[in-house]
Motif scaffolding. Sequence first.
Motif, PDB file in Angstrom:
ATOM      1  N   UNK A   1     -24.249 -34.800  -9.580  1.00  0.00           N
ATOM      2  CA  UNK A   1     -24.110 -34.350  -8.193  1.00  0.00           C
ATOM      3  C   UNK A   1     -25.347 -33.563  -7.793  1.00  0.00           C
ATOM      4  N   UNK A   2     -25.977 -34.000  -6.717  1.00  0.00           N
ATOM      5  CA  UNK A   2     -27.172 -33.333  -6.210  1.00  0.00           C
ATOM      6  C   UNK A   2     -26.823 -32.579  -4.926  1.00  0.00           C
ATOM      7  N   UNK A   3     -26.952 -31.257  -4.918  1.00  0.00           N
ATOM      8  CA  UNK A   3     -26.686 -30.517  -3.680  1.00  0.00           C
ATOM      9  C   UNK A   3     -27.807 -30.726  -2.669  1.00  0.00           C
ATOM     10  N   UNK A   4     -27.472 -30.711  -1.398  1.00  0.00           N
ATOM     11  CA  UNK A   4     -28.436 -30.820  -0.319  1.00  0.00           C
ATOM     12  C   UNK A   4     -28.585 -29.464   0.356  1.00  0.00           C
ATOM     13  N   UNK A   5     -29.823 -29.098   0.710  1.00  0.00           N
ATOM     14  CA  UNK A   5     -30.051 -27.748   1.231  1.00  0.00           C
ATOM     15  C   UNK A   5     -29.702 -27.623   2.701  1.00  0.00           C
ATOM     16  N   UNK A   6     -29.750 -28.710   3.455  1.00  0.00           N
ATOM     17  CA  UNK A   6     -29.483 -28.640   4.883  1.00  0.00           C
ATOM     18  C   UNK A   6     -28.000 -28.502   5.185  1.00  0.00           C
TER      19      UNK A   6
ATOM     20  N   UNK B   1     -24.269 -43.194  -4.943  1.00  0.00           N
ATOM     21  CA  UNK B   1     -23.619 -43.322  -3.641  1.00  0.00           C
ATOM     22  C   UNK B   1     -24.654 -43.458  -2.536  1.00  0.00           C
ATOM     23  N   UNK B   2     -24.339 -44.230  -1.505  1.00  0.00           N
ATOM     24  CA  UNK B   2     -25.230 -44.390  -0.361  1.00  0.00           C
ATOM     25  C   UNK B   2     -25.073 -43.257   0.643  1.00  0.00           C
ATOM     26  N   UNK B   3     -23.943 -42.565   0.593  1.00  0.00           N
ATOM     27  CA  UNK B   3     -23.647 -41.545   1.593  1.00  0.00           C
ATOM     28  C   UNK B   3     -23.775 -40.136   1.026  1.00  0.00           C
ATOM     29  N   UNK B   4     -24.114 -39.213   1.900  1.00  0.00           N
ATOM     30  CA  UNK B   4     -24.097 -37.783   1.603  1.00  0.00           C
ATOM     31  C   UNK B   4     -22.762 -37.247   2.092  1.00  0.00           C
ATOM     32  N   UNK B   5     -22.089 -36.469   1.262  1.00  0.00           N
ATOM     33  CA  UNK B   5     -20.732 -36.020   1.574  1.00  0.00           C
ATOM     34  C   UNK B   5     -20.693 -34.515   1.785  1.00  0.00           C
ATOM     35  N   UNK B   6     -19.932 -34.094   2.787  1.00  0.00           N
ATOM     36  CA  UNK B   6     -19.676 -32.670   3.001  1.00  0.00           C
ATOM     37  C   UNK B   6     -18.448 -32.315   2.167  1.00  0.00           C
ATOM     38  N   UNK B   7     -18.672 -31.700   1.019  1.00  0.00           N
ATOM     39  CA  UNK B   7     -17.632 -31.528   0.014  1.00  0.00           C
ATOM     40  C   UNK B   7     -16.555 -30.531   0.443  1.00  0.00           C
ATOM     41  N   UNK B   8     -15.299 -30.990   0.392  1.00  0.00           N
ATOM     42  CA  UNK B   8     -14.182 -30.086   0.670  1.00  0.00           C
ATOM     43  C   UNK B   8     -14.058 -29.015  -0.407  1.00  0.00           C
TER      44      UNK B   8
ATOM     45  N   UNK C   1     -22.316 -38.804   5.664  1.00  0.00           N
ATOM     46  CA  UNK C   1     -23.503 -38.980   6.506  1.00  0.00           C
ATOM     47  C   UNK C   1     -24.491 -39.875   5.786  1.00  0.00           C
ATOM     48  N   UNK C   2     -25.162 -40.719   6.547  1.00  0.00           N
ATOM     49  CA  UNK C   2     -26.214 -41.533   5.959  1.00  0.00           C
ATOM     50  C   UNK C   2     -27.447 -40.660   5.737  1.00  0.00           C
ATOM     51  N   UNK C   3     -28.362 -41.162   4.943  1.00  0.00           N
ATOM     52  CA  UNK C   3     -29.608 -40.432   4.707  1.00  0.00           C
ATOM     53  C   UNK C   3     -30.352 -40.207   6.021  1.00  0.00           C
TER      54      UNK C   3
ATOM     55  N   UNK D   1     -31.934 -32.319   9.747  1.00  0.00           N
ATOM     56  CA  UNK D   1     -32.908 -31.396   9.169  1.00  0.00           C
ATOM     57  C   UNK D   1     -34.151 -31.309  10.048  1.00  0.00           C
ATOM     58  N   UNK D   2     -34.639 -32.461  10.553  1.00  0.00           N
ATOM     59  CA  UNK D   2     -35.823 -32.473  11.412  1.00  0.00           C
ATOM     60  C   UNK D   2     -35.582 -31.673  12.688  1.00  0.00           C
ATOM     61  N   UNK D   3     -34.382 -31.786  13.248  1.00  0.00           N
ATOM     62  CA  UNK D   3     -34.063 -31.042  14.466  1.00  0.00           C
ATOM     63  C   UNK D   3     -34.062 -29.540  14.212  1.00  0.00           C
TER      64      UNK D   3
END
Length: 241
Positions: free
Chosen positions: A183-188, A204-211, A220-222, A229-231
């Motif tokens: 499992x790789x955490x995302x910083x955004x 996995x192709x999707x990024x998940x907001x873990x419950x 969310x897709x990449x 993040x860009x916004x």
Amino acid sequence: MRLHVRIFGEAGEMAECARPRCRIEGEPRAAEPPAVLCRVCVARLRRDLDCMGALGNWLAAHVAAGGRRGAREYVSGSQEPGLPVRPEVLSALLPGAPGPVQDPYGDQCGPPSFPGTLASWAQLVAGERQVHPPGSADLRELGSWLAGHLDWSITRPWAGDYAGELDTLRHTAYGIEPWGLHVQPKVGPCPGCDRRSLIRVAGERYIECSELLGGCAALWTEAEYHRRVAALVTTGGGDLQ
């Protein structure tokens, strides 16, 4: 049907998501018309159809008895060796009727047939759309065919049961032979709930907001994640460190 405030998009009154037990912070999520499912359940259904081939390959690789456990199994009450294969894996992989396999005495049971479950939904879709169903029992082909009709399927009154059964297959596969997960955490922050609870599971192709991390369970897709993040970087609206 009780109405509640729409979670995604502009505020408004919307019908609840048709998938049983679809909740965020204890409250039902709102459907995204013309779909009868919410955005989260649509994304999860798409993900589950997409991964059916991979789940089948994973189970097929662990059909031999013993497997990673390495224990030799014997027939109950004897020294006779058991089957050289795992019956629960065969039950999941071989074509058959959808639903758990059970007997009237309750001492023999097994997981649902993955090809049988997907084929039954394909038959329903094909019948209502008056098209030919796939003739294959291959999980990847069945998942791909069903995914091709997904935008239509999520508008049908049975879409909630459909999403629930596909989710059950995914969790059944993990229960039979758990994946070794990285499992790789995302910083955004999550584009949906703004919480820093995004993870990506290897493969996995999707990024998940873990419950489990207090998130909203959205996928969310990449591209969607990087737009968020860009916004934030452009507007200076968040700390990504």
